[in-house]
Write a protein that holds these residues in place. Sequence first.
Motif, PDB file in Angstrom:
ATOM      1  N   VAL A 169       1.063  -1.210  -0.327  1.00 30.37           N
ATOM      2  CA  VAL A 169       0.181  -0.033   0.021  1.00 30.37           C
ATOM      3  C   VAL A 169       0.669   1.659   0.145  1.00 30.37           C
ATOM      4  O   VAL A 169       1.975   1.146   0.413  1.00 30.37           O
ATOM      5  CB  VAL A 169      -0.506  -0.010   0.995  1.00 30.37           C
ATOM      6  CG1 VAL A 169      -2.295  -1.148   0.949  1.00 30.37           C
ATOM      7  CG2 VAL A 169      -0.375   0.214   2.081  1.00 30.37           C
ATOM      8  N   LYS A 170       0.306   2.095  -0.560  1.00 30.98           N
ATOM      9  CA  LYS A 170       0.872   3.820  -0.653  1.00 30.98           C
ATOM     10  C   LYS A 170       1.015   4.153   0.338  1.00 30.98           C
ATOM     11  O   LYS A 170       1.982   5.022   0.421  1.00 30.98           O
ATOM     12  CB  LYS A 170       0.118   4.356  -1.615  1.00 30.98           C
ATOM     13  CG  LYS A 170       0.683   3.674  -3.219  1.00 30.98           C
ATOM     14  CD  LYS A 170       0.120   4.121  -4.345  1.00 30.98           C
ATOM     15  CE  LYS A 170      -1.322   4.503  -4.104  1.00 30.98           C
ATOM     16  NZ  LYS A 170      -2.070   5.430  -5.866  1.00 30.98           N
ATOM     17  N   GLY A 171       0.285   4.598   1.189  1.00 32.39           N
ATOM     18  CA  GLY A 171       0.414   4.844   2.540  1.00 32.39           C
ATOM     19  C   GLY A 171      -1.161   4.876   3.388  1.00 32.39           C
ATOM     20  O   GLY A 171      -1.678   4.139   3.274  1.00 32.39           O
ATOM     21  N   LEU A 172      -1.506   5.770   4.758  1.00 30.30           N
ATOM     22  CA  LEU A 172      -1.844   5.020   5.609  1.00 30.30           C
ATOM     23  C   LEU A 172      -3.238   6.212   5.674  1.00 30.30           C
ATOM     24  O   LEU A 172      -2.781   7.115   5.952  1.00 30.30           O
ATOM     25  CB  LEU A 172      -1.771   4.210   6.377  1.00 30.30           C
ATOM     26  CG  LEU A 172      -2.624   4.074   7.996  1.00 30.30           C
ATOM     27  CD1 LEU A 172      -3.529   2.899   7.407  1.00 30.30           C
ATOM     28  CD2 LEU A 172      -1.305   3.627   9.249  1.00 30.30           C
ATOM     29  N   ILE A 173      -4.692   5.382   5.565  1.00 31.03           N
ATOM     30  CA  ILE A 173      -5.863   6.446   6.331  1.00 31.03           C
ATOM     31  C   ILE A 173      -5.220   5.732   8.101  1.00 31.03           C
ATOM     32  O   ILE A 173      -6.589   4.542   7.685  1.00 31.03           O
ATOM     33  CB  ILE A 173      -6.881   6.576   5.943  1.00 31.03           C
ATOM     34  CG1 ILE A 173      -6.495   7.298   4.175  1.00 31.03           C
ATOM     35  CG2 ILE A 173      -8.060   7.553   6.935  1.00 31.03           C
ATOM     36  CD1 ILE A 173      -7.642   6.964   3.496  1.00 31.03           C
ATOM     37  N   LEU A 174      -5.644   6.798   8.565  1.00 25.54           N
ATOM     38  CA  LEU A 174      -5.994   6.115  10.247  1.00 25.54           C
ATOM     39  C   LEU A 174      -7.169   6.987  10.519  1.00 25.54           C
ATOM     40  O   LEU A 174      -7.253   8.467  10.856  1.00 25.54           O
ATOM     41  CB  LEU A 174      -4.657   6.736  11.414  1.00 25.54           C
ATOM     42  CG  LEU A 174      -4.750   5.933  12.729  1.00 25.54           C
ATOM     43  CD1 LEU A 174      -5.265   4.398  12.937  1.00 25.54           C
ATOM     44  CD2 LEU A 174      -3.749   6.158  13.516  1.00 25.54           C
ATOM     45  N   ASP A 175      -8.204   6.030  11.089  1.00 25.47           N
ATOM     46  CA  ASP A 175      -9.380   7.246  10.917  1.00 25.47           C
ATOM     47  C   ASP A 175      -9.526   6.523  12.935  1.00 25.47           C
ATOM     48  O   ASP A 175     -10.011   5.903  13.065  1.00 25.47           O
ATOM     49  CB  ASP A 175     -10.604   6.346  10.559  1.00 25.47           C
ATOM     50  CG  ASP A 175     -11.810   6.935  10.758  1.00 25.47           C
ATOM     51  OD1 ASP A 175     -11.734   8.354  11.114  1.00 25.47           O
ATOM     52  OD2 ASP A 175     -12.391   6.935   9.165  1.00 25.47           O
ATOM     53  N   ILE A 176     -10.019   7.844  13.559  1.00 29.15           N
ATOM     54  CA  ILE A 176     -10.173   7.830  14.842  1.00 29.15           C
ATOM     55  C   ILE A 176     -11.787   8.487  15.225  1.00 29.15           C
ATOM     56  O   ILE A 176     -11.287   8.875  16.175  1.00 29.15           O
ATOM     57  CB  ILE A 176      -9.290   8.378  15.642  1.00 29.15           C
ATOM     58  CG1 ILE A 176      -8.816   9.428  15.527  1.00 29.15           C
ATOM     59  CG2 ILE A 176      -7.592   7.616  15.684  1.00 29.15           C
ATOM     60  CD1 ILE A 176      -7.740   9.918  16.666  1.00 29.15           C
ATOM     61  N   LEU A 332       0.886  13.581  -2.023  1.00 35.19           N
ATOM     62  CA  LEU A 332       2.122  13.391  -1.673  1.00 35.19           C
ATOM     63  C   LEU A 332       2.623  11.924  -2.112  1.00 35.19           C
ATOM     64  O   LEU A 332       3.964  12.208  -2.220  1.00 35.19           O
ATOM     65  CB  LEU A 332       2.241  12.833   0.305  1.00 35.19           C
ATOM     66  CG  LEU A 332       1.723  13.745   0.806  1.00 35.19           C
ATOM     67  CD1 LEU A 332       1.163  13.261   2.634  1.00 35.19           C
ATOM     68  CD2 LEU A 332       3.066  14.385   0.914  1.00 35.19           C
ATOM     69  N   VAL A 333       2.313  11.050  -2.778  1.00 36.94           N
ATOM     70  CA  VAL A 333       3.117   9.796  -3.427  1.00 36.94           C
ATOM     71  C   VAL A 333       3.534  10.094  -4.473  1.00 36.94           C
ATOM     72  O   VAL A 333       5.019   9.893  -5.208  1.00 36.94           O
ATOM     73  CB  VAL A 333       2.086   8.531  -2.974  1.00 36.94           C
ATOM     74  CG1 VAL A 333       2.833   7.163  -3.548  1.00 36.94           C
ATOM     75  CG2 VAL A 333       1.456   8.561  -1.513  1.00 36.94           C
ATOM     76  N   ASP A 334       2.555  10.842  -5.412  1.00 37.76           N
ATOM     77  CA  ASP A 334       2.914  11.204  -6.378  1.00 37.76           C
ATOM     78  C   ASP A 334       4.010  12.673  -6.737  1.00 37.76           C
ATOM     79  O   ASP A 334       5.265  12.421  -7.867  1.00 37.76           O
ATOM     80  CB  ASP A 334       1.926  11.947  -7.145  1.00 37.76           C
ATOM     81  CG  ASP A 334       1.072  10.203  -7.941  1.00 37.76           C
ATOM     82  OD1 ASP A 334       1.039   9.020  -7.734  1.00 37.76           O
ATOM     83  OD2 ASP A 334      -0.649  10.652  -8.069  1.00 37.76           O
TER      84      ASP A 334
END
Lengths: 334, 267
Positions: A169-176, A332-334
């Motif tokens: 995976v390219k990145g993480l979405i951390l949902d709180i 960000l990744v691109d």
Amino acid sequence: MYRFFCLSVVLVLFASCESVLIDDEQTTDPYQNFDYLWNYIDTHYPYLDYKQVNWEEERIKYRSKLSDNTTERELFNVMRDLLNTLKDGHIVLRSPFENYYYPIPEHENFDFSIVEEYYLDQTVDVDWQKEVFVYGILDDDIGYVYYRSFNRSASPIDDILKAFDHRGVKGLILDIRDNNGGKSANVIQLAGRFTATEKEVGYVRFKTDKDNFSEPLRIYVHPTGYRWNKPVMLLTNRGIYSAGSYFSEVMRQLDGVTLVGTVTGGGGGMPNENELPNGWFFRVPVNAFYGKEGFNIENGVPPDIYQEMNMENNAEGQDGIIERAKKELEELVD
Amino acid sequence: MQKIYLNVLLFFMPFITPLISAQQYMEFGLGPSLVKTKDRNLSPLVNRGIGVSGHFAYEKRDRRIKQLQLDIGYSTLNNRTSSPGKIEVFSFDLAYTMLFPLHLPSGKAELFVGGTFDVFGNARTHLHYENNELSYEFGSSLAVSGQLDYPVWANDRRLLLSYRLSLPFVSYLIRPERNIPYPEKYLEDGTYNLEDTGLSGAALRSGRIVTFNKFQVVKSRMFLTYFFKKNPHALRLGYGWHFYATEHSGKATVAKHSLLCSILLNL
């Protein structure tokens, strides 16, 4: 023998007179109960000045509503009104007939059913769940984790992060969002997955008496568990409270982490429990957490990128905050 | 830590010395206890309740009395209000006592005076609390002790009526600080360990030396020992009263009454 017997009796009587030595403060007197609560807050609650509450004035205002004939329910109502002036979701008062909590906003800019139905359902492995974490891989190879309570251990996230890395995976979405707190230890342990080095992230000060605070006690985050080194978008809303706000403040200081959403609900004090002389339970914060450059989180932690959910998009199965986080990650990744 | 090791060494020194001809007993006792406590870190109310106490001791008598004893206890307490909380109390007291005889003019009663060194703990957990559910006192004390023995005969049976009083005059006391379960030293180094790691070491180092005026302790025990005629063993019935109060880090008071029935095995 007789003298020894007399001495023994005297000693036993002496021992049984300990009621004199242990003074029981139990009373149903409304004034004494009101004063106990007011004094406890006066000497322990750290935000009276910050919230610009004139506590002495509140005492005069609400104590005048009491009389010797005040019933328990009337006393409860007076105390509830007094506590309401502090607008603090950590404060609790429990009696046998009613409980008081200052309401924490919930479900603003968050609807987990949309996440479940339209996001997690799109993944190859549907509806993954590991203890308190719900997670999946969204389209565009973005990992998504929802953490609903800091009362549960953060350790299971290691396996999730490993799996995400394995899947590339390219990145993480951390949902709180709507995470209204729990154990502070889990804040430090979860944040430790997202830092490569030990970092000072804030400090705590205890109120030690009416006018004084302890010296700042520094708080550090250090690398813990599986190290995640890709970009992280932390999703926030007003329903995040207490340990959730600690976590938001800690995370916004870490490299590679961006907060997306709305201001958190705050709740920067650690509450302690005690009882009134009539036996009612109450809970009041006794210390305050300050983050980056002494930032007071009591009224919430602001996001780096402000984004609300759009109700029209909700109906189409789109969570505006997740969409914005995905877009930011892609850039960000691109 | 060196101080702790030294204390432990001193504690066991008397047992390293060679035994001489003497009466030696192992005592095993059990009985109910009544506990009252008030700890303002938890509540302004007095909580009371019953529990159970255990008493184990090694006692050696020649001219002197030497005793190593362990007292343990467990109780559940509540207050007498309409919404009572529930508190569990766990306690232990490991004590070494050495008493020397003093000559009394009456000739019948025997008086012994000496000292006691003990390591103690009393932990209370409030079952309705989340953040500050634990309060405690741990530490060790040096005490002045005395015992009065009075032999009595009942129906040709030999009994010994005894009263022992112990008054600690200096203690190393560990209490939680600032209404939270952490001890003082844990907070003093300028950091706040939210992960709750390394607490036990910090707790051991976090006590304060306090004298009797800061930590008032009274330990008394009255007991009647019955010596069997046909064997060298004995039975003992005892009543103990243990009281202490401190204002160090919040006012706390604990009182415990215990009834103990023991068997003494002659070694």
